[in-house]
Design an enzyme around this catalytic site. Structure first.
Site, mmCIF file in Angstrom:
data_model
loop_
_atom_site.group_PDB
_atom_site.id
_atom_site.type_symbol
_atom_site.label_atom_id
_atom_site.label_comp_id
_atom_site.label_asym_id
_atom_site.label_seq_id
_atom_site.Cartn_x
_atom_site.Cartn_y
_atom_site.Cartn_z
ATOM 1 N N ARG A 37 -5.680 -14.689 26.566
ATOM 2 C CA ARG A 37 -5.919 -13.536 25.835
ATOM 3 C C ARG A 37 -5.049 -12.425 26.526
ATOM 4 N NH1 ARG A 37 -11.035 -16.201 25.642
ATOM 5 N NH2 ARG A 37 -11.737 -16.657 23.739
ATOM 6 N N HIS A 84 -1.530 -8.526 31.725
ATOM 7 C CA HIS A 84 -1.440 -9.876 31.809
ATOM 8 C C HIS A 84 -0.072 -10.594 31.675
ATOM 9 C CE1 HIS A 84 -5.555 -9.781 32.813
ATOM 10 N NE2 HIS A 84 -5.793 -9.611 31.543
ATOM 11 N N GLU A 115 -13.707 -8.936 28.748
ATOM 12 C CA GLU A 115 -15.020 -9.717 28.518
ATOM 13 C C GLU A 115 -15.235 -10.415 29.809
ATOM 14 O OE1 GLU A 115 -16.866 -10.078 25.869
ATOM 15 O OE2 GLU A 115 -15.866 -8.262 25.202
ATOM 16 N N GLU A 154 -16.939 -19.373 33.732
ATOM 17 C CA GLU A 154 -17.528 -19.416 32.206
ATOM 18 C C GLU A 154 -17.820 -20.664 32.013
ATOM 19 O OE1 GLU A 154 -14.904 -17.878 32.940
ATOM 20 O OE2 GLU A 154 -14.386 -16.069 31.948
ATOM 21 N N ASP A 185 -10.152 -10.493 32.006
ATOM 22 C CA ASP A 185 -9.911 -9.620 30.922
ATOM 23 C C ASP A 185 -11.315 -8.585 30.712
ATOM 24 O OD1 ASP A 185 -11.615 -11.547 29.732
ATOM 25 O OD2 ASP A 185 -10.584 -11.906 28.148
ATOM 26 N N ASP A 202 -13.052 -14.887 33.529
ATOM 27 C CA ASP A 202 -11.527 -14.610 33.086
ATOM 28 C C ASP A 202 -11.069 -13.257 33.437
ATOM 29 O OD1 ASP A 202 -11.377 -17.168 31.813
ATOM 30 O OD2 ASP A 202 -11.992 -16.646 29.866
ATOM 31 N N TYR A 234 -3.377 -17.592 31.028
ATOM 32 C CA TYR A 234 -4.449 -17.016 30.203
ATOM 33 C C TYR A 234 -3.958 -16.646 28.694
ATOM 34 C CZ TYR A 234 -8.825 -14.614 29.166
ATOM 35 O OH TYR A 234 -10.060 -14.147 28.821
#
Length: 849
Positions: free
Chosen positions: A295, A340, A84, A7, A82, A80, A293
């Site tokens: 989130r 996670h 998103e 990203e 997740d 990432d 991470y």
């Protein structure tokens, strides 16, 4: 070549360092495309077909990705770990496929931390894209689009002044509004406490009266001054001895490491950070490889991290600071997904990372994770009961002692609204001891309303209810503030007029869709999609079949019908019972001027709702929606506040396009002044003060020129000789004296040089540019924010927030700008030289020969 897509440039730079020269790592700068913000981007009648559009400012960026992908043998999507992140990878793959630039080998890798070990291990275990996770993303994106783009037009046409509504945003707003209503309905109750000031062995302590005249006292028993003074007199006239000493040991265990939600809450409590600021800092720490991470709903650490943490605890505090076995945690949050790890440092030997706010947040994360694997704290609570000789009166004192701090030596969790802590230190007391009585106090108290939400307590409540996802809370809260549905005062949320009215509209006409259980239930269904247990289009179809007809039903209502129903729905709020027993809807202006049938009701206007009299236009009484009951009796906008004592002209409060204002007189000769927001006690006196501006403070002692105090477009200010200085508030316009005025103007001049114009302060300061060596700064500009190294200025893309710009992004933007050469100055071209006429040419030639 092996092409890796992530990203952000910072992440790309770190990963490329770990992978070596066989890999090329490019950044997508987050999402590369989205649903166009227009009707028809999601089409329910076409099996929920969705149109996607590449962001304009990502076109050159994605062209670079596509050009490199054509040369690559392998594409590794490393966004990432997740939903998103999975969606970004999916979008990149789909776009490359459309451009026929997709390599034959496409793989997905994820890692929970950007460390060499985590990255290299992930590259050895690639997988396919997770389709259920992508489906869950598509379902959420379509659901939020359909909710917003279907409901918002209803608001625009049926609720003047409303801007928009969102699936999670509307429920978060309802929580804030409901708390406001609780506070308004709260009625404080008086109660008293009687405290004896005692001393024993040189130590002073307090003891509370818990039994009076043979009756046990609870919190509200002493409800007035008379009973409190009688109890105080009884304590003053009695001698007390120790009747009982009770000591109870207890243990306190540490909290688990941070999740996204608990990090936002604790950073708000202890550091005063907003949720969005916390997430920006955490993102930066993650990309720097300092933390895992950020989130996540998980509260556990993996085995190797636990072992590393326990070793670090033993090295720092000794083996006795460790529990016998590693601590294991399980989340209690509703709808939590624990795929996670919790948020933790990537290296427990690294107790510092980043600087400024980043460093503070890392310190919080480090200490919380470290404490989570430490021994419990051992405490002891002592309660001492004192009794008078008759046995009819009793006092009680309590104290708490930490016998062994355990994890408290490192970290203690904060609280949103800590209650008064009465546990202090007590002297050693035994039965029969008679402490010295140094005085007795009777203290008056009042019950307190429930506290307004802070960011921390709002996030906590949303998580408890299972509404939304912790990763979205920051943007949800920011949206409420950006749309002026709420405001923050002393770190607490207050519902604005527009937010209260929007919530009332949704509760009246769309009750199901702002219900807490419905929104939480929708989250659970979306989770079943991500688990592969439910079809995402079936979920959308179930939502749409009820939601669409409901919006059509409300749209068919006339605006006047909507206003009438809201008038009835909000009657208790807008027209509370009057102390004199009269009809609360009776117009005070009609009553004062002897008119009959002056009845108040809610009305809709171009700039929002307001309360008006049925006798309009004969009666011009109005008041703002936000002023229930009109307690001041003079109304709001368009209300006559009184007459100017000098001219005898009426002074009226009105509402205009740019907010409320006060007016003296009528027509072209009328004088007007805006009403500042910081005047919560606005009345005729304040109106006359505003109308009298500007105010002359006096002559400047150095120049002899007048200093003027006034209120302008950007707030209250001072003006002198063409130079300006900012005042702190409206009241200072009328209070500022000469010494203070001269000082403010001098400070303003020093900040901005001779002209008095303030120099722009950097939004953010980054490191030195690796080539030029100049310090890189993010600056506000006339045409938008930009980054500069002192030599080259580069515009910051619109989808990147200036405060979020990383050092790597800054270098890339400056280098790209420098590569294009100096910017061309805009202006008229120099006129071309005219050719000489033939005769003049011949004459010139002859002269030359």
């Amino acid at each position: 070549m092996q092409l890796v897509i992530v990203e952000s440039p910072a992440k790309a730079k770190t990963i490329e360092k770990y992978l070596g020269s066989d890999f090329k790592v490019l950044a997508s700068y987050g999402h590369v495309r989205d649903l166009p913000p227009k009707d028809g981007s999601v089409r329910p009648d076409e099996d929920f077909a969705m149109d996607w559009e590449l962001y304009r400012d990502k076109q050159s960026r994605f062209k670079d990705i596509a050009d490199n992908a054509k040369k690559a043998d392998r594409l590794i999507l490393a966004t990432d770990p997740d939903r998103e992140g999975e969606a970004i990878s999916w979008h990149v793959r789909e776009l490359l496929q459309k451009r026929k630039a997709l390599p034959d080998k496409v793989e997905r890798v994820t890692f929970n931390a950007i460390t060499k070990q985590a990255v290299t291990d992930a590259m050895k275990s690639p997988r396919e894209l997770d389709q259920p996770l992508i489906d869950a993303y598509l379902a959420r994106r379509a659901l939020d689009y359909l909710y917003g783009f279907t409901l918002s037009p209803v608001l625009w046409r049926r609720l003047p002044g409303a801007k928009s509504a969102g699936r999670v945003q509307s429920v978060a707003l309802r929580l804030i509004v409901d708390r406001e209503i609780e506070i308004e309905h709260f009625r404080a109750e008086e109660y008293w406490s009687v405290i004896a000031k005692l001393q024993h062995d040189g130590t002073e302590f307090d003891a509370r009266l818990v039994k009076f005249d043979g009756d046990k006292l609870d919190k509200m028993t002493l409800g007035n001054e008379g009973s409190a003074m009688a109890a105080k007199k009884a304590v003053e006239g009695s001698n007390f001895t120790v009747e009982e000493v009770e000591t109870k040991p207890f243990k306190r265990n540490p909290a688990p490491p941070f999740t996204t939600s608990t990090l936002q809450q604790e950073a708000a409590r202890k550091l005063g950070f907003s949720a969005s600021h916390t997430m920006r800092l955490a993102q930066s720490l993650y990309e720097a490889g300092a933390i895992t991470y950020m989130r996540t709903d998980g509260v556990s650490m993996d085995g190797s991290a636990i072992a590393a943490c326990r070793k670090a605890v033993a090295d720092r505090y000794g083996g006795h600071a460790l529990p016998d076995s590693p601590r294991m945690y399980k989340t209690k949050a509703k709808n939590a997904q624990e795929a996670h790890e919790a948020i933790r440092p990537t290296d427990f030997n690294r107790d510092r990372a980043g600087s400024g706010d980043e460093g503070k947040l890392y310190d919080l994360i480090f200490k919380r994770a470290m404490a989570s694997q430490m021994a419990a704290a051992s405490l002891e609570r002592t309660t001492v009961t004192f009794r008078d000789p008759t046995g009819r009166h009793e006092l009680r004192a309590s104290g708490q002692v930490v016998k062994y701090p355990g994890f408290l030596a490192v970290y203690q969790e904060g609280r949103d609204d800590p209650e008064d802590d009465e546990d202090g230190l007590l002297p050693t007391l035994a039965k029969g001891d008679a402490p010295l009585k140094k005085g007795v106090e009777a203290n008056q108290h009042f019950t307190q309303p429930p506290p307004r939400f802070s960011e921390a307590s709002l996030v906590k409540r949303l998580e408890e209810l299972g509404i939304g996802r912790p990763s979205t809370y920051a943007s949800t809260i920011q949206t409420l503030r950006d749309r002026n549905y709420v405001r923050m005062e002393k770190n607490r949320f207050f519902a604005e007029e527009s937010g209260r009215l929007l919530t009332a509209f949704l509760e009246r006409f769309f009750e199901r869709y702002v219900a807490f259980d419905f929104t939480a239930g929708m989250e659970e269904e979306l989770d079943t999609v991500s688990d592969g247990r439910e079809d995402w289009k079936a979920l959308l179809a179930e939502f749409w079949k009820d939601f669409k007809p409901k919006t059509e039903e409300v749209m068919e209502k006339k605006p006047s019908e909507v206003t009438e129903e809201l008038d009835d729905f909000l009657a208790d709020y807008l027209f509370p019972e009057r102390a004199d027993g009269k009809d609360p809807r009776h117009c005070p202006l009609c009553e004062a001027e002897g008119r009959e049938n002056g009845r108040l009701a809610l009305r809709g206007g171009k700039f929002g709702a307001f309360v008006a009299c049925a006798n309009y236009p004969e009666c011009k009484y109005t008041r703002q929606f936000a002023k229930p009951g009109g307690a001041d009796g003079d109304g709001g906008e368009d209300a006559v506040l009184g007459n100017d004592p000098e001219t005898g002209l009426p002074v009226e409060r009105k509402s205009g396009r740019f907010g409320p204002y006060v007016q003296l007189g009528e027509g072209k000769e009328a004088k007007r002044a805006s009403i500042p927001k910081d005047l919560d006690d606005f009345d005729l006196e304040w109106a006359l003060k505003l109308l009298s501006l500007p105010r002359i403070v006096g002559a400047h002692p150095e120049t002899g020129l007048e200093i003027e105090a006034n209120i302008g477009r950007y707030g209250p200010y001072l003006r002198h000789d063409g130079k300006y200085g900012k005042l702190s508030g409206t009241r200072e316009v009328f209070d500022v004296g000469m010494n203070r005025a001269v000082d403010i103007l001098a400070q303003a001049a020093n900040r901005g040089g001779a002209g008095g114009r303030a120099k722009a302060e950097p939004i953010k300061t980054l490191g030195a540019h690796p080539t030029s060596g100049g310090e890189m700064k993010v600056m506000p500009g006339r045409y938008g924010p930009y980054v500069t190294d002192g030599t080259t200025n580069a515009t910051i893309p619109k989808d990147v927030k200036p405060e979020d710009l990383t050092e790597a992004q800054a270098i890339e933007l400056i280098d790209a700008r420098a590569a294009k050469g100096p910017a061309k100055k805009k202006g008229r071209k120099a006129p071309a030289k005219k050719k000489a006429a033939p005769k003049k040419k011949a004459a010139a030639k002859k002269a030359a020969s």
